[in-house]
Design an enzyme around this catalytic site. Structure first.
Site, PDB file in Angstrom:
ATOM      1  N   ALA A 295      -0.310  -2.951 -20.312  1.00  0.00           N
ATOM      2  CA  ALA A 295      -0.898  -1.639 -19.418  1.00  0.00           C
ATOM      3  C   ALA A 295      -0.245  -2.461 -18.010  1.00  0.00           C
ATOM      4  CB  ALA A 295      -2.122  -1.492 -19.716  1.00  0.00           C
ATOM      5  N   CYS A 296       0.484  -0.862 -18.327  1.00  0.00           N
ATOM      6  CA  CYS A 296       1.639  -0.702 -16.093  1.00  0.00           C
ATOM      7  C   CYS A 296       1.942  -2.119 -16.281  1.00  0.00           C
ATOM      8  CB  CYS A 296       0.156  -0.718 -15.358  1.00  0.00           C
ATOM      9  SG  CYS A 296       0.315  -0.494 -13.778  1.00  0.00           S
ATOM     10  N   ALA A 297       1.715  -2.837 -15.166  1.00  0.00           N
ATOM     11  CA  ALA A 297       2.809  -4.384 -14.787  1.00  0.00           C
ATOM     12  C   ALA A 297       2.087  -5.353 -15.738  1.00  0.00           C
ATOM     13  CB  ALA A 297       1.815  -5.005 -13.802  1.00  0.00           C
ATOM     14  N   GLY A 299       3.039  -4.305 -18.752  1.00  0.00           N
ATOM     15  CA  GLY A 299       4.004  -3.560 -19.605  1.00  0.00           C
ATOM     16  C   GLY A 299       5.237  -4.511 -19.509  1.00  0.00           C
ATOM     17  N   LEU A 324       1.969   0.804 -22.234  1.00  0.00           N
ATOM     18  CA  LEU A 324       1.131   2.314 -21.581  1.00  0.00           C
ATOM     19  C   LEU A 324       0.811   1.909 -20.160  1.00  0.00           C
ATOM     20  CD1 LEU A 324      -2.855   0.463 -23.238  1.00  0.00           C
ATOM     21  CD2 LEU A 324      -0.714   1.844 -24.282  1.00  0.00           C
TER      22      LEU A 324
END
Length: 560
Positions: A295-297, A299, A324
């Protein structure tokens, strides 16, 4: 394909700031420089400024006579009280505010400032006009009603909240009642155990919740700038429990909250730590490969890991990858980024290296100013003018449970946004290996939020195109966090999807079909098809080489 007319434009997040600004910060000197340029513009062109001043004066005169010149946004909660329309005083004050706002924007738009300076000026003007909204004053009709209903006690309660926030919340209004939640009791309460720990992370394995489970496990990698339990809030919102109840073996990383001693932890350090966690996940589950979800960083981190594994010819360890709201293509057009130059970037790096970390509270301030009406002035009214406690909201509690970034990782992320290295082969080097995402042939599932102001959906879409393998992209009708927390049963949930990924996000959006409901079931079907055979559930956690240490949520999550 939906019938889209010119009145149905490609959606863009209605905000000025994004993830780049959270990493970079926003210096007061840059804002004051814009104000100074506006002041000089007014002095250099007195006739032009006088024309707009006279126009504003004329509009204010008509407002005093009772004319309604401007329509306010009916969806703006600041002016939802009927008094703003029905009471002569409040109607005039709102009309005067809208007239001033409209004339200020017109003055900027019609100026002879360069295009970039006009964009900066509109950004500052928006912050200023939001701050000076009449709803933020003691004359707010809601505040007057609360004053009368409480017999004046709302004023004293509001002053008490203001004093407390000045002492303990760095001058920003508190967004959540922190007494209502406790990690391990009513947040992050899904049963499990820490089965591995290194300097950077704890690996949590959860107890199964199904009679049978799939062979290939799921390893969730949360962003380094937040604590992991966004995936495990209340039972009805818990993504972890949703996956467990549907037969998946679930492991999750809980990041350590670094301090100045860990200033040298960079992206390569985190990638190495994730690789260790991946190997432990595979060993405990007995599977040769595992699914990754970032998710976010997080990812960005799993993409770098896969590029590193591909360079070592070990990509077979990864069965699939889910991204995500994650940026791999970091090109984002934002007015606030016009304040960023080489000196600003170097100053941001220097500040974090001097401290050893980038404090999560500093990032929280920037995130709050991304949406000041929602995250600052809304609580200003509730806490100070109405004298009420902020709400007990689990997402906001998590959002305010700040963490820090080590200086080296902060520098790596600033370079990532500056150079956009993953858009060309070998542009990013991790753990001594060059990364080429086109050679990462793992199937991927990417989620973006249509109203995401932190990682705009079109940039997430372009990120999907960088990946090799079979890629699937889903656009949720939510913002950054709500795109992740999207459990089935939400009547407002829907998403967009198209079977074909074109090179242009606008073309994709035009062809995409809208579907009702959550994306979670679509993802579940997708990952179950890639999870191997089902087998009888093994209730024991850990293994002989990796025995359970202590119960979830572990120890790192409690470090502040």
């Amino acid at each position: 394909m939906r019938d889209k007319s010119a009145a149905d434009p490609v959606p863009v997040p209605a905000a000025f700031m994004n993830a780049q600004n959270a990493m970079l910060g926003l210096r007061g000197r840059d804002l004051f420089a814009t104000v100074r340029s506006l002041t000089l513009q007014g002095l250099r062109r007195p006739v032009y400024s006088a024309k707009h001043a006279l126009a504003l004066g004329g509009q204010l005169g008509r407002v005093l006579l009772g004319d309604t010149l401007h329509k306010h946004n009916p969806d703006d909660p600041r002016f939802a009280d009927p008094a703003w329309r029905l009471n002569p005083f409040y109607r005039r004050s709102l009309q005067a505010y809208l007239a001033w706002q409209q004339q200020l924007n017109s003055w900027i738009d019609e100026s002879d400032l360069p295009a970039d300076d006009r964009t900066r000026a509109r950004f500052v003007a928006t912050l200023l006009s939001d701050a000076l909204a009449p709803s933020n004053s003691l004359l707010n009709p809601l505040a007057i009603k609360e004053l009368l209903n409480s017999g004046g006690s709302s004023v004293f309660k509001g002053l008490g909240h203001l004093y407390d926030d000045l002492l303990h919340n760095h001058g920003l209004p508190s967004q959540v009642s922190k007494q209502a939640f406790e990690v391990g009791r009513n947040l992050a309460a899904t049963p499990g155990a820490v089965v591995f720990r290194n300097e950077l992370l704890e690996l949590i394995q959860y107890k199964p919740m199904s009679e049978k489970q799939y062979a290939r496990p799921l390893l969730i990698v949360p962003p380094q700038i937040n604590k992991y339990y966004i995936f495990d809030l209340s039972a009805e919102k818990s993504f972890v429990q949703y996956a467990l109840k549907n037969g998946l073996q679930v492991f999750i990383i809980s990041w350590r909250n670094p301090d100045a001693r860990h200033r040298e932890w960079g992206l390569s350090s985190y990638v190495q730590a994730i690789e260790e966690a991946l190997d432990v996940t595979r060993a405990i589950s007995g599977s040769k490969e595992a699914h990754l979800m970032g998710a976010c960083a997080g990812g960005l981190s799993i993409a770098a890991l896969q590029g590193h594994l591909q360079a070592k010819r070990q990509l077979r360890k990864v069965s699939s990858a889910t991204y995500l709201v994650s940026l791999l293509d970091s090109q984002i057009d934002s007015p606030a980024m016009l304040f960023a130059d080489e000196k600003t970037l170097e100053a941001a790096k220097r500040r974090s290296y001097q401290k050893g970390v980038l404090d999560g509270r500093d990032m929280a301030k920037v995130f709050a100013w991304m949406r000041p009406n929602d995250l600052i002035w809304n609580y200003w009214v509730n806490n100070y003018l109405l004298g009420k406690q902020p709400p007990a909201f689990d997402i906001l509690y998590w959002n305010n449970d700040n963490t820090r970034l080590p200086a080296a990782l902060h520098g790596d992320l600033l370079d990532f946004f500056k150079h956009n290295p993953l858009t060309h082969p070998g542009g990013l080097e991790v753990c001594g290996t060059p990364i080429d995402l086109h050679k990462v042939t793992v199937d991927s599932f990417s989620i973006a939020g249509i109203n995401d102001h932190i990682t705009p959906w079109d940039a997430v879409y372009r990120s999907t195109l960088l990946l090799g393998g079979d890629s699937r992209f889903v656009l949720s009708n939510s913002g950054h966090i709500q795109s992740i927390l999207n459990p089935p049963g939400n009547p407002k949930a829907n998403y967009f999807e198209s079977g074909k990924l074109s090179s242009d996000p606008r073309a994709w959006y035009y062809d995409a079909k809208q579907a009702s409901g959550s994306w979670w079931p679509q993802w579940l079907d997708w990952i179950q098809q890639r999870s191997g055979e089902q087998r009888e559930t093994l209730l024991a956690l850990g293994s002989q080489n990796h025995p359970p240490m202590e119960a979830a949520p572990g120890t790192y999550v409690h470090v502040r």
